[in-house]
Design a protein around this motif. Structure first.
Motif, mmCIF file in Angstrom:
data_model
loop_
_atom_site.group_PDB
_atom_site.id
_atom_site.type_symbol
_atom_site.label_atom_id
_atom_site.label_comp_id
_atom_site.label_asym_id
_atom_site.label_seq_id
_atom_site.Cartn_x
_atom_site.Cartn_y
_atom_site.Cartn_z
ATOM 1 N N VAL A 69 0.865 -1.155 0.000
ATOM 2 C CA VAL A 69 0.000 0.000 0.000
ATOM 3 C C VAL A 69 0.900 1.202 0.000
ATOM 4 O O VAL A 69 1.614 1.438 0.947
ATOM 5 C CB VAL A 69 -0.866 0.026 1.256
ATOM 6 N N ARG B 64 2.648 4.661 0.296
ATOM 7 C CA ARG B 64 2.451 5.782 1.168
ATOM 8 C C ARG B 64 2.501 6.959 0.258
ATOM 9 O O ARG B 64 3.521 7.292 -0.300
ATOM 10 C CB ARG B 64 3.560 5.816 2.187
ATOM 11 N N GLN C 99 -6.605 4.567 4.326
ATOM 12 C CA GLN C 99 -6.196 5.734 5.117
ATOM 13 C C GLN C 99 -5.696 6.826 4.183
ATOM 14 O O GLN C 99 -5.122 6.558 3.148
ATOM 15 C CB GLN C 99 -5.140 5.362 6.145
ATOM 16 N N GLU D 5 -3.286 9.022 4.572
ATOM 17 C CA GLU D 5 -1.838 9.261 4.493
ATOM 18 C C GLU D 5 -1.216 8.532 3.318
ATOM 19 O O GLU D 5 -0.199 8.954 2.786
ATOM 20 C CB GLU D 5 -1.141 8.811 5.774
ATOM 21 N N THR D 6 -1.777 7.397 2.953
ATOM 22 C CA THR D 6 -1.129 6.579 1.947
ATOM 23 C C THR D 6 -1.537 6.944 0.527
ATOM 24 O O THR D 6 -1.105 6.295 -0.418
ATOM 25 C CB THR D 6 -1.454 5.090 2.190
ATOM 26 N N GLN E 132 13.713 4.144 1.198
ATOM 27 C CA GLN E 132 12.940 5.303 0.783
ATOM 28 C C GLN E 132 13.382 6.582 1.498
ATOM 29 O O GLN E 132 13.145 7.684 1.035
ATOM 30 C CB GLN E 132 11.490 5.012 1.111
ATOM 31 N N ASP E 133 14.027 6.441 2.644
ATOM 32 C CA ASP E 133 14.441 7.615 3.403
ATOM 33 C C ASP E 133 15.709 8.256 2.850
ATOM 34 O O ASP E 133 16.115 9.316 3.308
ATOM 35 C CB ASP E 133 14.691 7.234 4.870
ATOM 36 N N LEU F 293 7.580 11.211 -3.383
ATOM 37 C CA LEU F 293 7.134 10.933 -2.023
ATOM 38 C C LEU F 293 6.232 12.063 -1.554
ATOM 39 O O LEU F 293 6.449 13.215 -1.891
ATOM 40 C CB LEU F 293 8.324 10.883 -1.066
ATOM 41 N N GLN G 299 4.312 14.043 1.954
ATOM 42 C CA GLN G 299 4.811 14.450 3.267
ATOM 43 C C GLN G 299 4.852 13.306 4.258
ATOM 44 O O GLN G 299 5.686 13.281 5.150
ATOM 45 C CB GLN G 299 3.942 15.573 3.860
ATOM 46 N N THR G 300 3.916 12.375 4.129
ATOM 47 C CA THR G 300 3.917 11.264 5.077
ATOM 48 C C THR G 300 4.766 10.105 4.573
ATOM 49 O O THR G 300 4.704 9.011 5.112
ATOM 50 C CB THR G 300 2.489 10.776 5.351
#
Lengths: 381, 421
Positions: free
Chosen positions: B31, B33, B159, B161-162, B343-344, B376, B378-379
């Motif tokens: 899912v 984000r 949700q 956020e995703t 991903q970070d 990406l 913000q979440t």
């Protein structure tokens, strides 16, 4: 009278001031030699040192990538290897991993030994005080809020990437330290070791609940990162982190060697210990600090490693057939290091490129051994 | 590994396990984000809206048993997980591979609104089509609704956020849809209250985390969109047609998909006989364990189609396999390219901070490390796993641009970006 008998009930396997035949038999059983192998203190320790060296070298030679032993030695001596990558694998992957496994195993086993003596409870281990739980909460806070850190890294680069670097180990250490402080605060107020045990357990449940809530609201990536941390691993520690781990654990281990006499006295029972002039509260605090520094630092770097802390002290007592901590402390330290190296080598599945979670290996190997020891001790077969 | 993982979930957090399975299948039902920057990739066939009269078939007013109510039919070329049988006023849809190792199939009888329900389908779910309200529990389904021009039917997502899809984000801002999960757990009561004509979700085979049984028992039609089981990028994207069946949007899905296939195949030809195939590896290490996509996986297929030599193509798996970092290091140290890492990571130093040993990888040293996190929100939601699944031609174009920049000089990277020095 009632008090007396109930307070002695859990001490069965430990020596008391009196020397009833029943107790003697229990001590005999507890220290039944393993495989008919009876090692006296000093020779046992020397044997363990030799074994440790062998296992350490073996763990450098074994791994997913097959590297001939001569090339491993060449890499260690700083000479050229046939393939350049081999040298880096030995020096940057295997050496830090083996060193980490060694100090981690030693620290956890030692921590378990101290706590088992402190609580006079054979089930005590590094997780009993809620230290693992505290470290887990710290780790979870960092890993599971990683998304936020990650996205802020987009905007403010250097600082947050520095934060992200330190954070997992740093936060886990903080969590362990805070848990430790809480336990000490409680230990100062509460006289009963049993109450302290219960406090540690309850603290553990509480932090686990908080971690569960964090997990519930986090994204898959972070969940996987956290999960990987809980699997336990010696491979994540790099040369940059190793000095911190080494210094802290060696300090903790050194401290524990000073406690040998205290631990022996503690085994006589709290009343006898007080009678011998021991300040129980101070001893308790010293032991908690030493045990939790050892367990907390390892947990921060390697994740919550199951089992070694509980199992190794039992194994050492059985192997060396002694309850004297002057022997047990160094022997447990060595055996902890050896078993951690062995478990790690098995987890690597040498020869294959895949691997198993470390915690699965420690428990799968450790539990049958412990069960067998228990059955033997109570002479069930 | 899967079993162990499962054991850990059960102990700690069952619900999240569901999502994890997906990640282990690497491609999976991840899912995404979703993230804020709302410029979606331009699909190969953006002009579709003009081509097709978008209005779906409305309810039949007088039933005529001889009339074919579905003049437009879909055929599948790449997807193997579903099939459809057309009858005059209903279509029978079968999902044959709902999850890994599934021992059952799911059957749907989609009945044209205003016509009688056929008899004889005991174990099938009966759904009246076209559905007028839908809940999409995986963000991978959102681009489908946009492509099919059926977004107005969307009443709920898992949700907020995703969510990445810009059109859906606008609906969220207008307060037109609700989030039906709290944390990782689906709020079944609120879903029942919303009472949609159709719930689109996916299954993992874990009865503890899967919600479809409960929803079906509660009388909701539940479509298992199992595109994550497909091993090819085009197979996954073709599940657009599966979603289209519920909206009678066959024609639109056929056209969109065939244009996308044309784009994909023509780009693939660009690299069919490359002078040199650069070597590449994928993923990153979690505490010393490197989850490497198998040789038959979605990720490996994309790398091969983009004309790269995937160094781990010999892993016989369509998921990913936990590898020892040192094994990865030995084989990948000198590789030309490195793709799909954490991903970070935005910069090289993020990677080196996570583990200094990454710094010894030639691909990183030579600034040939490309991460699929250019989109990406913000979440931390990644559009690669949302619109990317529906538009594999865009992902392929990105990869060709990375490996063989001279073959696609005019393409600008959409989902990928290099780790900044």
């Amino acid at each position: 009278m009632i008090n007396n008998s109930s307070s002695q009930a859990p001490k069965k396997t430990y020596p008391q001031a009196d020397s009833s035949p029943r107790r003697k038999a229990a001590i005999e059983a507890a220290t039944e030699p393993l495989f008919g192998l009876r090692l006296s203190g000093i020779s046992g320790i020397i044997g363990l040192i030799v074994l440790l060296l062998i296992v350490f070298l073996a763990s450098l030679a074994l791994g997913s990538v097959s590297i001939p032993l001569s090339e491993v030695i060449a890499a260690l001596l700083g000479r050229e290897t046939t393939h350049a990558a081999w040298r880096e694998i030995v020096v940057d992957f295997r050496l830090p991993r083996a060193l980490t496994a060694m100090v981690a195993g030693a620290a956890l086993a030692n921590s378990g030994l101290q706590l088992q003596a402190l609580f006079r409870n054979p089930l005590a281990g590094p997780s009993i005080l809620g230290i693992n739980a505290g470290a887990s909460l710290g780790a979870a806070l960092v890993v599971l809020s990683g998304g936020a850190i990650g996205s802020s890294a987009i905007t403010s680069g250097r600082l947050s990437s520095w934060l992200a670097q330190l954070s997992l180990v740093g936060a886990a250490s903080m969590g362990a330290a805070i848990a430790m402080l809480l336990v000490i605060l409680v230990a100062r107020q509460v006289r009963s070791s049993l109450a302290l045990l219960i406090f540690g357990l309850m603290f553990g449940y509480t932090t686990t609940a908080l971690v569960t809530i964090l997990l519930h609201f986090s994204q898959i990536d972070q969940t996987l990162a956290y999960l990987s941390w809980t699997f336990g691993s010696f491979s994540g520690v790099t040369w940059q982190q190793l000095p911190v781990l080494l210094v802290v654990t060696i300090l903790g281990l050194g401290l524990s060697f000073l406690f040998a006499k205290l631990l022996d006295v503690l085994l006589l029972g709290e009343e006898q210990a007080i009678g011998l002039g021991l300040s129980l509260n101070r001893v308790r605090c010293c032991l908690i600090v030493s045990a939790s520094v050892l367990a907390g630092s390892v947990t921060a770097f390697c994740g919550p490693i199951a089992f070694l802390g509980v199992a190794v002290p039992h194994l050492t007592r059985t192997l060396l057939r002694t309850l004297s901590h002057r022997i047990l402390i160094p022997a447990t330290t060595l055996l902890g290091a050896i078993l951690a190296l062995v478990a790690d080598a098995i987890a690597q599945l040498p020869g294959s490129q895949t691997l198993l979670p470390l915690n699965a290996v420690t428990a799968l190997l450790g539990a049958p051994v412990l069960i067998w020891l228990m059955l033997k001790r109570y002479q069930l077969f | 590994m899967g079993d162990l993982l499962r054991k850990y979930w059960k102990r700690y957090f069952r619900q999240l396990g569901l999502a994890l399975v997906g990640l282990f299948l690497v491609v999976g039902c991840y899912v995404p984000r979703t993230a804020g920057p709302t410029t979606g990739p331009v699909p190969a066939n953006a002009d579709l809206a003009e081509d097709i009269s978008a209005k779906p078939t409305v309810c039949a007013e007088a039933y005529d048993s001889t009339k074919d109510y579905f003049p437009d039919k879909v055929t599948t070329e790449y997807a193997t997980g579903f099939s459809v049988d057309y009858h005059n006023h209903y279509k029978v849809v079968t999902v044959s591979d709902p999850w890994r190792g599934a021992d059952r199939t799911f059957q749907y009888v989609l009945v044209q609104c205003g016509t009688p329900v056929p008899t004889g389908f005991v174990n099938a779910q009966i759904v009246e089509v076209p559905v007028k309200s839908v809940v999409a529990l995986s963000t991978t389904q959102l681009p489908h609704l946009v492509i099919l021009d059926r977004l107005e039917t969307l009443v709920g997502v898992s949700q907020f956020e995703t969510v990445n899809t810009p059109e859906v984000r606008e609906k969220i801002e207008r307060g037109e849809i609700q989030a039906l999960s709290s944390g990782a757990a689906l709020d079944v009561e609120r879903l029942l209250l919303a009472d949609p004509d159709l719930v689109m979700t996916f299954g993992t085979g874990d009865a503890d985390s899967d919600s479809h049984e409960r929803l079906i028992a509660a009388g909701l039609p539940v479509a298992l969109v199992s595109e994550y089981r497909e091993q090819t990028p085009l197979g996954r994207a073709e599940w657009l047609k599966f979603v289209a069946l519920f909206f009678n949007q066959e024609r639109r899905s056929q056209q969109y998909f065939s244009e996308m296939v044309t784009a994909y195949e023509s780009m693939k030809k660009l690299t069919a006989d490359p002078s040199a195939r650069p070597t590449v590896f994928s993923g990153f290490s979690y505490e010393g364990t490197w989850y490497m996509p198998g040789g038959n996986s979605y990720a490996a297929q994309l790398l091969a189609d983009a004309g790269a030599d995937y160094l781990w193509a010999d892993i016989e798996s369509n998921g990913s396999r936990p590898m020892d970092f040192e094994a990865v290091f030995e084989r990948s140290q000198a590789a030309d390219f490195w793709v799909n890492m954490s991903q970070d990571w935005q910069r090289k130093e993020d990677a080196i901070a996570a583990d200094p040993r990454y710094g010894k990888l030639a691909a990183l040293q030579n600034n040939k490390a490309y991460n699929n996190n250019a989109k990406l929100n913000q979440t931390g939601g990644n559009d690669y796993w949302e619109s990317g699944l529906a538009n594999p031609d865009v992902i392929l174009a990105d990869l060709i641009k990375i490996f063989h920049p001279e073959r696609l000089p005019d393409h600008d990277l959409v989902y990928y970006q290099p780790l900044k020095p």
